[in-house]
Every structure is written in C-alpha cells, then in structure tokens.
Design a protein around this motif. Structure first.
Motif, PDB file in Angstrom:
ATOM      1  N   LEU A  92      10.055  43.680  72.493  1.00  0.00           N
ATOM      2  CA  LEU A  92      10.477  44.240  70.908  1.00  0.00           C
ATOM      3  C   LEU A  92      11.997  45.613  70.713  1.00  0.00           C
ATOM      4  O   LEU A  92      12.755  45.642  69.959  1.00  0.00           O
ATOM      5  N   TYR A  93      11.481  46.316  71.671  1.00  0.00           N
ATOM      6  CA  TYR A  93      12.388  47.728  72.477  1.00  0.00           C
ATOM      7  C   TYR A  93      13.343  46.591  72.943  1.00  0.00           C
ATOM      8  O   TYR A  93      14.523  47.723  72.456  1.00  0.00           O
ATOM      9  N   GLY A  94      13.990  45.786  73.424  1.00  0.00           N
ATOM     10  CA  GLY A  94      14.851  45.181  74.381  1.00  0.00           C
ATOM     11  C   GLY A  94      15.937  44.951  73.349  1.00  0.00           C
ATOM     12  O   GLY A  94      16.938  45.311  73.106  1.00  0.00           O
ATOM     13  N   CYS A  95      14.849  44.750  71.920  1.00  0.00           N
ATOM     14  CA  CYS A  95      16.001  43.696  70.961  1.00  0.00           C
ATOM     15  C   CYS A  95      16.110  45.510  70.111  1.00  0.00           C
ATOM     16  O   CYS A  95      17.804  44.999  69.394  1.00  0.00           O
ATOM     17  N   VAL A  96      15.599  46.082  69.790  1.00  0.00           N
ATOM     18  CA  VAL A  96      16.249  47.466  68.965  1.00  0.00           C
ATOM     19  C   VAL A  96      17.302  47.767  70.023  1.00  0.00           C
ATOM     20  O   VAL A  96      18.416  48.175  69.008  1.00  0.00           O
ATOM     21  N   ILE A  97      17.765  47.662  70.957  1.00  0.00           N
ATOM     22  CA  ILE A  97      18.660  48.536  72.254  1.00  0.00           C
ATOM     23  C   ILE A  97      20.028  47.634  71.852  1.00  0.00           C
ATOM     24  O   ILE A  97      20.691  48.175  72.241  1.00  0.00           O
ATOM     25  N   GLN A  98      19.592  45.651  71.414  1.00  0.00           N
ATOM     26  CA  GLN A  98      21.035  45.007  71.282  1.00  0.00           C
ATOM     27  C   GLN A  98      21.211  45.355  69.769  1.00  0.00           C
ATOM     28  O   GLN A  98      22.478  45.327  70.330  1.00  0.00           O
ATOM     29  N   VAL A  99      20.223  45.459  68.979  1.00  0.00           N
ATOM     30  CA  VAL A  99      20.314  44.662  67.070  1.00  0.00           C
ATOM     31  C   VAL A  99      21.600  46.643  66.890  1.00  0.00           C
ATOM     32  O   VAL A  99      22.893  46.401  66.432  1.00  0.00           O
ATOM     33  N   PHE A 100      21.488  48.274  67.513  1.00  0.00           N
ATOM     34  CA  PHE A 100      21.755  49.151  67.339  1.00  0.00           C
ATOM     35  C   PHE A 100      23.251  48.618  67.125  1.00  0.00           C
ATOM     36  O   PHE A 100      23.927  49.360  66.796  1.00  0.00           O
ATOM     37  N   PRO A 101      23.385  48.519  69.523  1.00  0.00           N
ATOM     38  CA  PRO A 101      25.066  49.118  70.255  1.00  0.00           C
ATOM     39  C   PRO A 101      26.254  47.439  68.737  1.00  0.00           C
ATOM     40  O   PRO A 101      27.069  48.029  68.483  1.00  0.00           O
ATOM     41  N   PHE A 102      25.301  47.007  68.899  1.00  0.00           N
ATOM     42  CA  PHE A 102      26.040  45.860  68.614  1.00  0.00           C
ATOM     43  C   PHE A 102      26.500  45.640  66.834  1.00  0.00           C
ATOM     44  O   PHE A 102      27.766  45.557  66.794  1.00  0.00           O
ATOM     45  N   LEU A 103      25.865  46.379  65.882  1.00  0.00           N
ATOM     46  CA  LEU A 103      26.173  46.201  64.663  1.00  0.00           C
ATOM     47  C   LEU A 103      27.637  47.672  64.618  1.00  0.00           C
ATOM     48  O   LEU A 103      28.035  47.648  64.282  1.00  0.00           O
ATOM     49  N   PHE A 104      26.896  48.872  65.324  1.00  0.00           N
ATOM     50  CA  PHE A 104      27.578  49.898  65.914  1.00  0.00           C
ATOM     51  C   PHE A 104      29.257  49.295  65.903  1.00  0.00           C
ATOM     52  O   PHE A 104      30.439  49.468  65.421  1.00  0.00           O
ATOM     53  N   PHE A 105      29.296  48.549  66.970  1.00  0.00           N
ATOM     54  CA  PHE A 105      30.592  48.054  67.696  1.00  0.00           C
ATOM     55  C   PHE A 105      31.077  47.660  66.592  1.00  0.00           C
ATOM     56  O   PHE A 105      32.466  47.283  66.280  1.00  0.00           O
ATOM     57  N   ALA A 106      30.661  46.700  66.309  1.00  0.00           N
ATOM     58  CA  ALA A 106      31.213  45.322  64.982  1.00  0.00           C
ATOM     59  C   ALA A 106      32.241  45.579  63.916  1.00  0.00           C
ATOM     60  O   ALA A 106      33.256  45.838  63.806  1.00  0.00           O
ATOM     61  N   THR A 107      31.174  46.819  63.471  1.00  0.00           N
ATOM     62  CA  THR A 107      31.834  47.087  62.462  1.00  0.00           C
ATOM     63  C   THR A 107      32.139  48.349  62.736  1.00  0.00           C
ATOM     64  O   THR A 107      33.511  48.727  61.461  1.00  0.00           O
ATOM     65  N   ALA A 108      32.626  49.312  63.450  1.00  0.00           N
ATOM     66  CA  ALA A 108      33.406  50.085  63.750  1.00  0.00           C
ATOM     67  C   ALA A 108      34.994  49.211  64.271  1.00  0.00           C
ATOM     68  O   ALA A 108      36.196  49.900  64.008  1.00  0.00           O
ATOM     69  N   GLU A 109      34.364  48.003  65.084  1.00  0.00           N
ATOM     70  CA  GLU A 109      36.089  46.953  64.702  1.00  0.00           C
ATOM     71  C   GLU A 109      37.032  46.674  64.121  1.00  0.00           C
ATOM     72  O   GLU A 109      38.032  47.220  63.944  1.00  0.00           O
ATOM     73  N   LEU A 110      35.709  46.971  62.813  1.00  0.00           N
ATOM     74  CA  LEU A 110      36.598  46.409  61.689  1.00  0.00           C
ATOM     75  C   LEU A 110      37.666  47.397  61.396  1.00  0.00           C
ATOM     76  O   LEU A 110      38.808  47.518  60.268  1.00  0.00           O
ATOM     77  N   SER A 111      36.539  48.225  61.083  1.00  0.00           N
ATOM     78  CA  SER A 111      37.239  50.149  60.417  1.00  0.00           C
ATOM     79  C   SER A 111      38.760  50.297  61.240  1.00  0.00           C
ATOM     80  O   SER A 111      38.798  50.860  60.599  1.00  0.00           O
ATOM     81  N   LEU A 112      38.558  50.435  62.645  1.00  0.00           N
ATOM     82  CA  LEU A 112      39.317  50.668  63.085  1.00  0.00           C
ATOM     83  C   LEU A 112      40.861  49.703  62.659  1.00  0.00           C
ATOM     84  O   LEU A 112      41.782  50.491  63.039  1.00  0.00           O
ATOM     85  N   ILE A 113      40.464  48.578  62.723  1.00  0.00           N
ATOM     86  CA  ILE A 113      41.488  47.881  62.131  1.00  0.00           C
ATOM     87  C   ILE A 113      41.815  48.133  60.903  1.00  0.00           C
ATOM     88  O   ILE A 113      43.839  47.714  61.317  1.00  0.00           O
ATOM     89  N   ILE A 114      41.138  48.683  60.378  1.00  0.00           N
ATOM     90  CA  ILE A 114      42.267  49.331  58.999  1.00  0.00           C
ATOM     91  C   ILE A 114      43.233  50.526  59.283  1.00  0.00           C
ATOM     92  O   ILE A 114      44.010  50.691  58.641  1.00  0.00           O
ATOM     93  N   ILE A 115      42.660  51.347  59.947  1.00  0.00           N
ATOM     94  CA  ILE A 115      42.875  51.939  60.439  1.00  0.00           C
ATOM     95  C   ILE A 115      44.619  52.579  61.210  1.00  0.00           C
ATOM     96  O   ILE A 115      45.583  52.498  61.033  1.00  0.00           O
ATOM     97  N   MET A 116      44.419  51.096  62.359  1.00  0.00           N
ATOM     98  CA  MET A 116      45.693  50.576  62.805  1.00  0.00           C
ATOM     99  C   MET A 116      46.539  49.487  61.469  1.00  0.00           C
ATOM    100  O   MET A 116      47.720  50.019  62.238  1.00  0.00           O
ATOM    101  N   ALA A 117      46.098  49.207  61.155  1.00  0.00           N
ATOM    102  CA  ALA A 117      46.921  48.462  59.604  1.00  0.00           C
ATOM    103  C   ALA A 117      47.505  49.823  59.110  1.00  0.00           C
ATOM    104  O   ALA A 117      48.994  49.646  58.629  1.00  0.00           O
ATOM    105  N   TYR A 118      47.090  50.596  58.544  1.00  0.00           N
ATOM    106  CA  TYR A 118      47.176  52.525  58.292  1.00  0.00           C
ATOM    107  C   TYR A 118      48.431  52.308  58.939  1.00  0.00           C
ATOM    108  O   TYR A 118      49.127  53.386  58.394  1.00  0.00           O
ATOM    109  N   ASP A 119      48.167  52.852  60.312  1.00  0.00           N
ATOM    110  CA  ASP A 119      49.177  53.033  60.559  1.00  0.00           C
ATOM    111  C   ASP A 119      50.414  52.660  61.270  1.00  0.00           C
ATOM    112  O   ASP A 119      51.639  53.206  60.972  1.00  0.00           O
ATOM    113  N   TRP A 120      50.128  50.849  61.001  1.00  0.00           N
ATOM    114  CA  TRP A 120      51.623  50.617  61.097  1.00  0.00           C
ATOM    115  C   TRP A 120      52.627  50.763  60.010  1.00  0.00           C
ATOM    116  O   TRP A 120      53.589  50.884  59.821  1.00  0.00           O
ATOM    117  N   TYR A 121      51.461  50.585  58.313  1.00  0.00           N
ATOM    118  CA  TYR A 121      52.685  50.903  57.005  1.00  0.00           C
ATOM    119  C   TYR A 121      52.979  51.929  56.957  1.00  0.00           C
ATOM    120  O   TYR A 121      54.456  52.472  56.430  1.00  0.00           O
TER     121      TYR A 121
END
Length: 211
Positions: A92-121
């Motif tokens: 159960l704790y191993g599952c928590v360790i997977q869920v939290f950082p995976f959510l963080f990295f996945a959603t942070a990548e989407l947000s960062l791509i938006i900033i990269m698009a803004y930079d190009w704009y």
C-alpha cells in the motif's frame, strides 16, 4: 465492515504468468528505460555545460527532461523488478510512493509545455520585448509556480485517494498504481470519486489546451 479485511498490498495484473513473456517484458522495459535515461541525461548535461545554451528555451527543455526522467523512473524500475522476480505484489505504501510523484511529474510536464509554447509565442510575435519579458527571473518564477502548484495538486489527489478504505479485492488490471484502478477497489461505490477525478483531469487538460 467488521468482517472485512483491510488491504495492505495490491496485485498488478499487467504482468503475464508465462516466464518467457516476463523476461521479454523485462528486456523491453529495460531498453526503454535506458534509452530515456541516456537521452535525458545527455540533454541535461549538454545544456548545463554549454553556456551558449543558457537561454529560456533550453532552460525549459532541461526542466522537461528532468520531469520526463522522473516520471519514467517512478514506473519502470518497479515494473522490471516484478517481471524479473515473477511477482505482482506492491505494498500500500509502495503504491502511494508511485501515485504521488507520477501525478506530479505527469501534470508538471503538461504545464511546462504551456510555458514553452508561451516562450515561443513571445520570441516570434514580440521579438523586441523577448529579453525583457523572458528574463532569468521570469523563467525561474514560472518554473517554481509549476512545481509548487503540481505538488499541492498531487498531494490533494493522493490524499483523497488513499483516504478511502480498501477491502476485499486487491487486483488491478495495470502494471503500476493509478488512481482510476484504485478507486475501483474501494469498499463503497466510488462512482462519484471516479467521476470527480475524471472531471478534474478533463478540466486541467482543457485549460492547458485553451492557454
């Protein structure tokens, strides 16, 4: 509820029972992981060592490589270990360790791509104002805002998911822990929780698209 057994580990059914296929799964994931590891480390090293690449575009690219490296490192090692040792269990704790950082990295990548698009704009549509608008301070502030907001978002989702009680069935049709599969294992009807998680994900993705 008094007769239910609380789940302390989960079984990831994404792995085959055939030993040959488990070895193949290990080799394929190992190749993917090494390729991602090598590619991202080369990008990070090249940008860090070459001062000519110390520009906003390459700063964001390096950050994206770090996030990509983090997201694949959360899932692949455990998947490879389970295949190699012919096991499906994750605590159960191993599952928590997977869920939290995976959510963080996945959603942070989407947000960062938006900033990269803004930079190009800015660089294309307002080139004369580019250096003043996309200075080092602005880049650091935007990146920090992503990290802080995504940590809070991941903490809320992870906390809400593991606040529920898991009893009885502990099998997930996946090779890593993810929230939709976990909600299906709740002892009560998790329809509202699943709908809420999906609605929030759609809302977040739609906002990224609009921005």
């Amino acid at each position: 509820m008094s007769n239910q057994i609380t789940v302390t580990e989960f079984l990831l059914l994404g792995f085959s029972n055939i030993r040959e296929l488990q070895i193949l799964h290990f080799m394929v994931f190992l190749g993917i992981y090494l390729a991602a590891l090598t590619g991202n480390l080369l990008i990070i090293t090249a940008i860090a060592l070459d001062h000519h690449l110390h520009t906003p575009m390459y700063f964001f690219l390096m950050t994206l490589s770090i996030l990509d490296l983090g997201s694949i490192s959360i899932v692949d090692p455990k998947s490879m270990a389970n295949s190699l040792m012919s096991t499906r269990a994750i605590s159960l704790y191993g599952c928590v360790i997977q869920v939290f950082p995976f959510l963080f990295f996945a959603t942070a990548e989407l947000s960062l791509i938006i900033i990269m698009a803004y930079d190009w704009y800015i660089s294309i549509c307002q080139p004369l104002h580019y250096e003043s608008m996309m200075n080092r301070r602005a880049c650091v502030q935007m990146t920090a805002s992503i990290w802080i907001s995504r940590v809070l978002n991941s903490a809320v989702h992870t906390g809400n998911t593991f606040a529920i009680i898991f009893c009885g069935d502990n099998e997930m049709n996946q090779f890593f822990c993810e929230i939709p599969q976990l909600l299906k294992l709740a002892w009560y009807d998790s329809y509202l929780s699943e709908t809420g998680a999906i609605a929030f994900s759609v809302y977040f993705a739609l906002n990224c698209f609009i921005l």
